[in-house]
Design an enzyme around this catalytic site. Structure first.
Site, mmCIF file in Angstrom:
data_model
loop_
_atom_site.group_PDB
_atom_site.id
_atom_site.type_symbol
_atom_site.label_atom_id
_atom_site.label_comp_id
_atom_site.label_asym_id
_atom_site.label_seq_id
_atom_site.Cartn_x
_atom_site.Cartn_y
_atom_site.Cartn_z
ATOM 1 N N ARG A 57 33.246 45.272 29.658
ATOM 2 C CA ARG A 57 34.148 44.476 30.526
ATOM 3 C C ARG A 57 35.606 44.711 30.146
ATOM 4 N NH1 ARG A 57 35.037 39.388 29.497
ATOM 5 N NH2 ARG A 57 32.912 38.997 28.803
ATOM 6 N N TYR A 110 43.544 43.238 55.957
ATOM 7 C CA TYR A 110 42.100 43.319 55.800
ATOM 8 C C TYR A 110 41.547 41.881 55.838
ATOM 9 C CZ TYR A 110 37.585 44.343 53.757
ATOM 10 O OH TYR A 110 36.242 44.447 53.537
ATOM 11 N N ASP A 182 48.399 47.731 49.730
ATOM 12 C CA ASP A 182 47.011 48.183 49.810
ATOM 13 C C ASP A 182 47.035 49.562 50.485
ATOM 14 O OD1 ASP A 182 44.383 48.685 50.652
ATOM 15 O OD2 ASP A 182 43.931 46.557 50.914
ATOM 16 N N LYS A 207 35.929 53.193 49.967
ATOM 17 C CA LYS A 207 36.213 53.956 51.180
ATOM 18 C C LYS A 207 36.411 55.438 50.816
ATOM 19 C CE LYS A 207 35.986 49.752 52.603
ATOM 20 N NZ LYS A 207 37.130 48.865 52.793
HETATM 21 C C1 PLP Z 1 37.497 47.565 52.441
HETATM 22 C C2 PLP Z 1 38.879 47.135 52.224
HETATM 23 C C3 PLP Z 1 39.203 46.193 51.230
HETATM 24 C C4 PLP Z 1 38.156 45.502 50.392
HETATM 25 O O1 PLP Z 1 37.437 46.398 49.636
HETATM 26 P P1 PLP Z 1 35.920 46.137 49.120
HETATM 27 O O2 PLP Z 1 35.641 47.329 48.308
HETATM 28 O O3 PLP Z 1 35.064 46.012 50.353
HETATM 29 O O4 PLP Z 1 35.940 44.842 48.363
HETATM 30 C C5 PLP Z 1 40.526 45.873 51.046
HETATM 31 N N1 PLP Z 1 41.498 46.438 51.811
HETATM 32 C C6 PLP Z 1 41.221 47.331 52.760
HETATM 33 C C7 PLP Z 1 42.343 47.914 53.553
HETATM 34 C C8 PLP Z 1 39.908 47.717 53.005
HETATM 35 O O5 PLP Z 1 39.643 48.609 53.962
#
Ligand code: PLP
Length: 392
Positions: A57, A110, A182, A207
């Site tokens: 962790r 998001y 982000d 992603k």
């Molecule tokens: C998918 C996504 C998230 C969250 O990510 P997870 O891995 O599903 O927790 C945050 N921001 C954006 C732009 C995303 O596409």
């Protein structure tokens, strides 16, 4: 700056493993804990007097490889890998904000970031203002004496609205705010927020970074000081730490990131042009189209328009539903950045945490469809969409 280009840095790790067998691929350290030689060494590691691992962790060599690769790609000092993208979003805001602080966030985000900011942060006494960040005056007008952070996403999911990062970086500097972006939709290959003075960059590694649809994970990149604080507070004590196995898979996925992103962009451009010319489509949102307001940011801010497109069917909600049910190759699923082309309906799926009024304010209509263009042959993707249009 590193010696190599990004596409080389996606493949070669900045960390060199002295593997006794000379393995080409860095081994997977699938372990929860690490042995100490003796009591003095254990004590020295806990006291921070000796470098070395203690417990997964708190850190793990496989996770570390991923963190160093991502920090290098974002051209930032450090990175922390997290269990999910939301683990990265929550660690970033909770590590720096406390009761009485004010956060300025983009009005379209998001879905779960929006839910965290609008429903949970206020419960802990953190004030949040949502502003349309394409409007500079609105952004400046939102500042209060207790404003501490500004949080944005660009291009914004799902309408692909682009925020001017140079403007945002300047705004944050002017008011001494911590700026967070982000960068999931762009990856560090298409956009480096650091170049515009942004302090903290977040990824959902679920992603494009992993890119194979088999992991949920995230990462935060920033200065040594910021990342240390995140690791020693929220990640350590709330615990959204990545699994070493997931980190290993992302390290593997990253090796092909450059070729994948290039193909995603090329195919999405063709799909967007097909949709734009289609009589049954009333609107296409893709920054690669000259008609999109984000188009002017290509080049300077974004090296490519990415792989996600949103569009409106010229028809009813029912026709939209019939359309997504009629595709065969395009898979009905949320998420993005996978080899498979994924199609979904934001109003009833990813953006269902928003109320109808909140969706309208964020420009998400009931007829909007989002497509994450995959790595299949683009002619097959277009033929599949054409077949589905014939059904409505
Ligand atoms: C998918 C996504 C998230 C969250 O990510 P997870 O891995 O599903 O927790 C945050 N921001 C954006 C732009 C995303 O596409």
């Amino acid at each position: 700056m590193t010696k190599y280009h990004d596409n080389t840095n996606c493949i070669h790790s900045p960390v060199h493993f002295d593997d006794p067998h000379g393995a080409l691929t860095a081994p997977l350290y699938q372990t929860s804990t690490f042995q100490f030689k003796d009591a003095a060494q254990g004590a020295a590691r806990f006291a921070g007097e000796e470098a070395g691992y203690i417990y997964t962790r708190l850190g793990n060599p496989t996770t570390r490889e991923l963190e160093q690769k991502l920090a290098q790609l974002e051209e930032m000092e450090e990175a922390a890998a997290t269990a999910t993208g939301m683990g990265a979003v929550s660690a970033s805001v909770l590590s720096f904000l406390e009761q009485g602080d004010h956060l300025i966030a983009s009005s379209a985000l998001y879905g779960c970031s929006f839910a965290l900011f609008s429903h949970m942060l206020p419960k802990w006494g953190i004030e949040v203002s949502f502003v349309d960040m394409t409007n500079e005056a609105e952004l400046y007008a939102a500042v209060k004496p207790n404003t501490k952070m500004v949080f944005a996403e660009t291009p914004i999911n799902p309408n692909m609205t682009v925020i001017d990062l140079a403007m945002l970086g300047q705004f944050a500097k002017k008011h001494s705010l911590i700026s967070v972006v982000d960068n999931t939709f762009m990856t560090p290959l298409l956009q480096k927020p650091k170049h515009f003075g942004i302090d903290i960059v977040i990824h959902s590694a679920t992603k494009y970074l992993n890119g194979h649809g088999d992991v949920v994970a995230g990462a935060v990149c920033g200065s040594q000081e910021h990342i240390e604080l995140i690791k020693l507070t929220v990640l350590k004590d709330i615990g959204a730490t990545i699994s070493p196995h997931d980190a290993w898979l992302i390290n593997r996925g990253l090796k092909t990131l450059a070729v994948r992103v290039e193909r995603h962009c090329q195919s999405a451009q063709k799909v967007a042009e097909f949709l734009d010319a289609h009589p049954k489509v009333s609107e296409v949102y893709y920054p690669g189209l000259p008609s999109h307001p984000g188009y002017k940011f290509l080049g300077e801010q974004m090296k490519g328009a990415g792989g996600v497109i949103a569009f409106e069917i010229d028809g009813t909600l029912e026709q939209g539903e019939r359309f997504i049910n009629a595709t065969e190759l395009c898979t009905l699923a949320v998420s993005l950045g996978d080899p498979e082309t994924l199609i979904q309906h934001p109003a009833s799926m990813t953006h269902s945490p928003y109320t109808k009024e909140e969706r309208e304010a964020a420009g998400i209509s009931d007829g909007l469809i989002r497509i994450s263009v995959g790595l299949e042959d683009v002619n097959d993707i277009i033929a599949d969409l054409e077949l589905a249009f014939k059904q409505i």
